[in-house]
Design a protein around this motif. Structure first.
Motif, mmCIF file in Angstrom:
data_model
loop_
_atom_site.group_PDB
_atom_site.id
_atom_site.type_symbol
_atom_site.label_atom_id
_atom_site.label_comp_id
_atom_site.label_asym_id
_atom_site.label_seq_id
_atom_site.Cartn_x
_atom_site.Cartn_y
_atom_site.Cartn_z
ATOM 1 N N GLU A 68 1.048 -1.240 0.001
ATOM 2 C CA GLU A 68 0.033 0.060 0.139
ATOM 3 C C GLU A 68 0.965 1.143 0.071
ATOM 4 O O GLU A 68 1.735 1.214 0.807
ATOM 5 C CB GLU A 68 -0.920 -0.015 1.263
ATOM 6 C CG GLU A 68 -1.873 -1.076 1.282
ATOM 7 C CD GLU A 68 -2.809 -1.255 2.374
ATOM 8 O OE1 GLU A 68 -2.566 -0.421 3.428
ATOM 9 O OE2 GLU A 68 -3.651 -1.958 2.450
ATOM 10 N N ARG A 107 -5.894 3.606 8.302
ATOM 11 C CA ARG A 107 -7.385 3.779 7.700
ATOM 12 C C ARG A 107 -8.099 4.934 8.659
ATOM 13 O O ARG A 107 -9.164 5.171 7.958
ATOM 14 C CB ARG A 107 -8.169 2.578 7.825
ATOM 15 C CG ARG A 107 -7.497 1.460 7.043
ATOM 16 C CD ARG A 107 -7.244 1.690 5.511
ATOM 17 N NE ARG A 107 -7.017 0.464 4.680
ATOM 18 C CZ ARG A 107 -5.947 0.166 4.323
ATOM 19 N NH1 ARG A 107 -4.816 0.897 4.715
ATOM 20 N NH2 ARG A 107 -5.814 -1.011 3.532
ATOM 21 N N THR A 161 -9.209 10.570 4.859
ATOM 22 C CA THR A 161 -8.575 9.334 5.032
ATOM 23 C C THR A 161 -7.900 8.719 3.693
ATOM 24 O O THR A 161 -8.188 9.173 2.710
ATOM 25 C CB THR A 161 -9.323 8.187 5.812
ATOM 26 O OG1 THR A 161 -10.262 7.728 5.035
ATOM 27 C CG2 THR A 161 -9.862 8.672 7.025
ATOM 28 N N GLU A 163 -8.618 6.081 2.308
ATOM 29 C CA GLU A 163 -9.447 5.213 1.593
ATOM 30 C C GLU A 163 -10.687 6.215 1.159
ATOM 31 O O GLU A 163 -11.238 5.982 -0.078
ATOM 32 C CB GLU A 163 -10.025 4.304 2.325
ATOM 33 C CG GLU A 163 -9.072 3.150 2.436
ATOM 34 C CD GLU A 163 -9.694 2.013 3.485
ATOM 35 O OE1 GLU A 163 -9.792 0.904 3.028
ATOM 36 O OE2 GLU A 163 -10.308 2.483 4.499
ATOM 37 N N GLU A 164 -10.801 7.552 1.442
ATOM 38 C CA GLU A 164 -11.710 8.333 0.728
ATOM 39 C C GLU A 164 -11.152 9.004 -0.446
ATOM 40 O O GLU A 164 -10.163 9.376 -0.891
ATOM 41 C CB GLU A 164 -11.910 9.510 2.040
ATOM 42 C CG GLU A 164 -12.775 8.950 3.140
ATOM 43 C CD GLU A 164 -12.732 9.995 4.239
ATOM 44 O OE1 GLU A 164 -13.699 9.740 5.004
ATOM 45 O OE2 GLU A 164 -12.055 11.110 4.443
ATOM 46 N N THR A 180 -8.282 7.730 -4.782
ATOM 47 C CA THR A 180 -8.046 8.024 -3.363
ATOM 48 C C THR A 180 -6.543 8.416 -3.274
ATOM 49 O O THR A 180 -5.652 8.437 -4.170
ATOM 50 C CB THR A 180 -8.297 6.749 -2.670
ATOM 51 O OG1 THR A 180 -7.314 5.774 -2.915
ATOM 52 C CG2 THR A 180 -9.763 6.056 -2.746
ATOM 53 N N LYS A 184 -2.204 0.912 -4.766
ATOM 54 C CA LYS A 184 -1.543 -0.601 -4.486
ATOM 55 C C LYS A 184 -0.704 -0.925 -5.494
ATOM 56 O O LYS A 184 -1.205 -0.742 -6.601
ATOM 57 C CB LYS A 184 -2.734 -1.652 -4.170
ATOM 58 C CG LYS A 184 -3.455 -1.570 -2.797
ATOM 59 C CD LYS A 184 -4.076 -2.807 -2.446
ATOM 60 C CE LYS A 184 -4.668 -2.824 -0.881
ATOM 61 N NZ LYS A 184 -5.368 -4.087 -0.533
#
Length: 585
Positions: A68, A107, A161, A163-164, A180, A184
């Protein structure tokens, strides 16, 4: 199912692919498929396999081993498969339990995203759409993911965050893609770039023997082979601390736990000479100690270089330290033996050389993806620990065929307390010509000329020492004895560097040039005196000789003033000697 140490063989895996990540047993141990035979998959498990037996379930995730990438990497310490060790400690205490999981990037933490593009801008893969101030010295640049090209439909500002969604891009087919701050990337696949260019500028390390005699460029590759106790880890620590890189990725691959502890304790306390902040503010640590599962050791190298490539793609200069690739090769050998592959030289797999090449070839100076044409560099420095210090063994030889800089550590120098223990007669740098051009332009026009003379004196000294051992120093001419005295000064006053001394631990290029100039000025002036009949014994007793020896401890701010005085004293004291000699005649 069969279990052999970290190797697990599972049946009915026809749907899975090579290099897929799998979960083994109800403990959800992480593994990776490394061989397929029909419906049988050979899996290397990255965790302890004791207690596993036939009949356990194996589930493929359908994804290759990936890391990540995004804000939160800097100043974090990971294990070989990018699990954050601090989070694992919170979950399982001092010993990592089987199957324990923690996300690589936090996260929940919110990062302040500042857009650098506007709605309606056309963007392509690699373009920077925003930035996040990750630490006091590092700005994480949020890039358009690989394979995405289109027009910005929405872009937000504020705290998010990883992931947003921070941006929505409409691609050429009219499809909306949510971007985002986290990407990855599979670790075994090199991150793409536009063009790889020839490295041409010096990576300043502050270590005199490296910068002046055996330099490495930004985007270069180097190896540090040496026997146990010769200072590989100390040298890599010095490079990690002081190298002129924006980001440092340090991989402790199969190293002793206490050495990684030293890094963890030292780095937060050390001040970066460029920014004045803690060194951890620009460092990512990957700790895969010698007691951790052997398969994860193999993954740690790829995890580290993928993280390094991510920062290179932002346009940063990145230095990667791998300590040590020999332990990684041992992990390859163990897995190869368990797979019952045909062994190569000394039991290493036949593909050892190609695997090492795949790793080192990911370094370089590149034009990054994106429309702005930014440059990024990734410098890879690998330590090699040949058994008994014998560099003719396969790992050392395979490495030397790939790298362009060889810093050969010498145990006899280390036993004499000469650090860094880099042997000036066996080491080499194939970047020398490029760096000479760069140094003559950026440091001083006489830099390369001075270095060449100093190297010639050291090589002549080695030849003269053979004569001295046979017939004694008194048999040499005064001019030859002057070469011995000057070479001693180069060795002891210039090449010897105290990593624990506040001033001597780091030397700027300008100071390196002035230090060497002092020694060579003494050599030139003393040579003239000898021609005038002054004996070498009188020259070596001059007061200024001791001042040359102490010149390394002069602070950077006072270098020019102090060294000008010493140079004037050299000339005056030698002139006085010549005058006295003439009076005696």
């Amino acid at each position: 199912m069969k279990v052999s140490g970290p190797l697990v063989i599972a049946e009915n895996m026809r749907e899975a692919n090579m290099f897929d990540v799998v979960r083994v047993s109800d403990k959800h141990l992480i593994g990776e498929i490394i061989e397929m035979h029909g419906d049988r998959a050979s899996i290397q498990v990255y965790e302890e396999t004791s207690g596993l037996g036939p009949g356990e379930e194996v589930v493929s995730t359908g994804m290759p081993m990936s890391v990540e990438l995004g804000p939160g990497l800097i100043s974090t310490i990971y294990d070989g498969i990018q699990r954050p060790l601090e989070k694992l400690y919170e979950v399982s205490g001092t010993n990592i339990h089987k199957g324990v999981e923690a996300p690589s990037l936090d996260r929940e933490k919110k990062w302040k995203f500042e857009p650098t593009r506007q709605i309606g801008d056309v963007v392509e893969a690699g373009d920077i759409i925003g930035k996040v101030q990750e630490t006091a010295v590092v700005e994480c640049r949020i890039m358009v993911p690989y394979g995405v090209k289109g027009t910005i439909k929405e872009i937000y500002i504020g705290e998010f965050t990883v992931e947003e969604t921070v941006c929505i891009i409409t691609d050429e087919k009219g499809k909306d893609i949510e971007v985002t701050m986290m990407q990855k990337w599979p670790v075994r696949k090199e991150r793409p770039y536009k063009v790889k260019e020839t490295p041409d500028s010096l990576l300043v390390t502050g270590q005199r023997v490296i910068d002046t005699f055996f330099p490495i460029t930004k985007g270069g590759v180097a190896a540090i082979p040496g026997p146990f106790g010769s200072g590989k880890t100390v040298t890599q620590h010095q490079l990690a601390k002081w190298a002129d890189a924006d980001i440092v990725v340090y991989i402790g691959c199969g190293e002793r736990g206490n050495e990684m502890t030293d890094v963890l304790n030292e780095f937060p306390e050390l001040k970066d000479p460029r920014t004045g902040e803690s060194l951890m503010q620009r460092t990512v640590l990957i700790a895969n100690t010698s007691d951790m599962p052997v398969a994860a050791r193999e993954a740690s190298i790829y995890t580290g270089i993928t993280i390094a490539e991510f920062f290179r793609d932002m346009g940063y200069s990145v230095a990667l330290m791998a300590d040590s690739t020999s332990r990684w090769a041992e992990a390859l050998r163990e897995m190869s033996g368990r797979l019952e592959e045909m062994p190569g030289e000394e039991g290493y797999p036949a593909y050892l050389g190609s695997r090492l090449a795949q790793f080192y070839e990911r370094a370089g100076r590149v034009v990054c993806l994106g429309s702005d044409g930014r440059m990024g560099t990734l410098t890879a420095i690998g330590a090699v620990s040949p058994p008994g210090g014998d560099t003719s063994e396969p790992v050392s030889q395979a490495t030397l065929r790939i790298v362009k800089v060889f810093w050969g550590l010498d145990s006899s120098l280390a036993y004499k307390r000469h650090f860094p223990a880099i042997n000036w007669l066996t080491s080499y740098s194939l970047y020398q010509d490029k760096v000479d051009e760069w140094a003559d332009k950026n440091v001083d026009v006489h830099f390369s000329e001075q270095r060449t003379l100093a190297m010639r004196l050291l090589q002549t000294e080695a030849e003269l020492q053979e004569i001295v051992q046979l017939v004694g120093v008194d048999s040499l001419s005064h001019s030859d004895r002057l070469i011995l005295e000057t070479s001693r000064s180069i060795r002891e006053d210039f090449l010897h560097q105290n990593s624990f001394h506040e001033i001597d631990t780091y030397t700027s290029l300008h100071k390196q040039y002035r230090m060497l100039k002092l020694i060579l000025t003494f050599y030139a002036e003393a040579g003239e005196a000898i021609k005038q009949g002054v004996p070498i014994q009188k020259i070596t007793k001059l007061d200024v000789v001791e001042r040359i020896g102490r010149a390394k401890y002069v602070e950077e701010a006072n270098v020019d003033k102090s060294y000008d005085e010493i140079e004037a004293d050299i000339k005056n004291e030698v002139k006085d000697l010549i005058a006295k000699g003439a009076d005696e005649l």
